[in-house]
Design a protein around this motif. Structure first.
Motif, short mmCIF file in Angstrom:
data_model
loop_
_atom_site.label_atom_id
_atom_site.label_comp_id
_atom_site.label_asym_id
_atom_site.label_seq_id
_atom_site.Cartn_x
_atom_site.Cartn_y
_atom_site.Cartn_z
N ARG A 60 12.39 -43.80 19.99
CA ARG A 60 11.82 -45.03 19.44
C ARG A 60 11.19 -44.70 18.09
NH1 ARG A 60 6.55 -48.54 20.55
NH2 ARG A 60 5.54 -46.55 20.26
N ILE A 61 11.50 -45.50 17.12
CA ILE A 61 10.87 -45.39 15.81
C ILE A 61 10.17 -46.72 15.57
CG2 ILE A 61 11.20 -45.09 13.33
CD1 ILE A 61 13.65 -43.36 13.99
N GLN A 62 8.85 -46.68 15.56
CA GLN A 62 8.00 -47.87 15.55
C GLN A 62 8.41 -48.70 16.76
OE1 GLN A 62 8.26 -49.39 11.55
NE2 GLN A 62 7.09 -47.67 10.76
N SER A 63 8.92 -49.90 16.59
CA SER A 63 9.33 -50.69 17.76
C SER A 63 10.85 -50.71 17.93
CB SER A 63 8.79 -52.12 17.65
OG SER A 63 9.30 -52.74 16.49
N ASN A 64 11.54 -49.95 17.09
CA ASN A 64 13.00 -49.90 17.15
C ASN A 64 13.46 -48.83 18.13
OD1 ASN A 64 13.66 -51.85 15.05
ND2 ASN A 64 12.64 -50.39 13.69
N LEU A 65 14.28 -49.24 19.07
CA LEU A 65 14.80 -48.30 20.06
C LEU A 65 16.03 -47.61 19.49
CD1 LEU A 65 14.43 -50.51 23.24
CD2 LEU A 65 12.88 -48.76 22.37
N MET A 66 16.11 -46.32 19.74
CA MET A 66 17.20 -45.50 19.23
C MET A 66 18.14 -45.13 20.37
SD MET A 66 15.93 -45.82 16.31
CE MET A 66 17.12 -44.97 15.32
N ASP A 67 19.25 -44.50 20.03
CA ASP A 67 20.28 -44.17 21.02
C ASP A 67 19.76 -43.44 22.26
OD1 ASP A 67 22.18 -45.43 19.48
OD2 ASP A 67 22.99 -43.59 18.61
N PRO A 68 18.81 -42.52 22.15
CA PRO A 68 18.36 -41.80 23.36
C PRO A 68 17.39 -42.58 24.26
CG PRO A 68 17.83 -40.55 21.36
CD PRO A 68 18.29 -41.90 20.94
N ALA A 69 17.10 -43.83 23.95
CA ALA A 69 16.05 -44.57 24.67
C ALA A 69 16.29 -44.66 26.18
CB ALA A 69 15.88 -45.97 24.07
N VAL A 70 17.48 -45.03 26.59
CA VAL A 70 17.73 -45.24 28.02
C VAL A 70 17.65 -43.92 28.78
CG1 VAL A 70 19.39 -46.10 29.73
CG2 VAL A 70 19.11 -47.31 27.56
N ALA A 71 18.26 -42.88 28.25
CA ALA A 71 18.19 -41.56 28.89
C ALA A 71 16.75 -41.06 28.92
CB ALA A 71 19.11 -40.57 28.18
N THR A 72 16.00 -41.35 27.88
CA THR A 72 14.59 -40.95 27.82
C THR A 72 13.76 -41.70 28.85
OG1 THR A 72 14.83 -40.39 25.48
CG2 THR A 72 12.60 -40.73 26.28
N ALA A 73 14.06 -42.97 29.05
CA ALA A 73 13.38 -43.74 30.10
C ALA A 73 13.65 -43.11 31.47
CB ALA A 73 13.83 -45.20 30.08
N SER A 74 14.86 -42.66 31.69
CA SER A 74 15.20 -41.99 32.96
C SER A 74 14.39 -40.72 33.14
CB SER A 74 16.69 -41.67 33.01
OG SER A 74 17.45 -42.85 33.06
N LEU A 75 14.21 -39.97 32.07
CA LEU A 75 13.38 -38.75 32.14
C LEU A 75 11.93 -39.09 32.49
CD1 LEU A 75 14.33 -36.56 29.03
CD2 LEU A 75 14.94 -36.17 31.42
N ALA A 76 11.41 -40.12 31.83
CA ALA A 76 10.02 -40.51 32.08
C ALA A 76 9.84 -40.94 33.53
CB ALA A 76 9.61 -41.63 31.13
N LEU A 77 10.79 -41.70 34.07
CA LEU A 77 10.68 -42.13 35.46
C LEU A 77 10.77 -40.94 36.41
CD1 LEU A 77 10.34 -44.41 37.48
CD2 LEU A 77 12.82 -44.75 37.38
N ALA A 78 11.66 -40.00 36.12
CA ALA A 78 11.78 -38.80 36.96
C ALA A 78 10.47 -38.02 36.95
CB ALA A 78 12.93 -37.93 36.48
N ALA A 79 9.87 -37.86 35.78
CA ALA A 79 8.60 -37.13 35.69
C ALA A 79 7.50 -37.88 36.44
CB ALA A 79 8.22 -36.94 34.22
N LEU A 80 7.49 -39.20 36.33
CA LEU A 80 6.49 -40.01 37.02
C LEU A 80 6.64 -39.89 38.54
CD1 LEU A 80 4.22 -42.09 36.56
CD2 LEU A 80 5.98 -43.85 36.66
N ALA A 81 7.87 -39.82 39.01
CA ALA A 81 8.12 -39.71 40.46
C ALA A 81 7.59 -38.40 41.01
CB ALA A 81 9.61 -39.84 40.74
#
Length: 168
Positions: A60-81
């Protein structure tokens, strides 16, 4: 250690080498391989709070989502779990929230679909109420999910006093 294992497994499910990172704008183009490596490095350390530098200007750059956003969300959810410390959970919830609410609606929608997979983690965060910040981030994520409106209203009635004033 559990969060690290989950993040490593999730990282292996994405072809990071083929995803162009947001930090590679301009003539220097390179992959997003460093995103999971940086998150793992931070989780291996002893972070008081994780922060968002591992994701900012990459997914993410400011409020613009970049190509890695979805995969990064998956990482964040895995870490949260993996149920890390509350400060780290708050940062991960924030990451999921900002990736689910970015300006590119198609990417933001895909990130929200990833976030939906952790819905009970967010309710548990509300119920546990370890910090106002983590509870607020969980609440905001749930509020972005239209299908959770009725359930969230029920939780809100019970946990309203634990939320920041702007969410009461």
């Amino acid at each position: 250690m559990k969060a690290l294992d989950l993040v490593r497994i999730e990282a292996g499910l994405h072809d990071w080498a083929s995803i162009e990172c947001g930090c590679s704008w301009g003539p220097n183009r390179y992959s997003a391989e460093h995103i999971p490596l940086e998150l793992i490095r931070l989780l291996e350390g002893d972070p008081e709070d994780l922060g968002t530098d591992w994701m900012e200007n990459h997914a993410r750059i400011q409020s613009n989502l970049m190509d890695p956003a979805v995969a990064t969300a998956s990482l964040a959810l895995a870490a949260l779990a993996g149920r890390p410390r509350v400060g780290v959970r708050q940062d991960l919830l924030y990451v999921l929230g900002v990736l689910s609410g970015g300006e590119q609606q198609d990417i933001a929608g895909a990130c929200l679909d990833v976030a939906r997979q952790g819905v009970w983690l967010y309710y548990e965060e509300l119920a546990a109420f370890e910090t106002v910040g983590a509870s607020a981030e969980a609440y905001e994520l749930l509020a972005a999910m239209d299908e959770q409106a009725e359930r969230l209203a029920a939780y809100h009635r019970v946990y309203r006093d634990r939320l920041p004033h702007d969410l009461r």
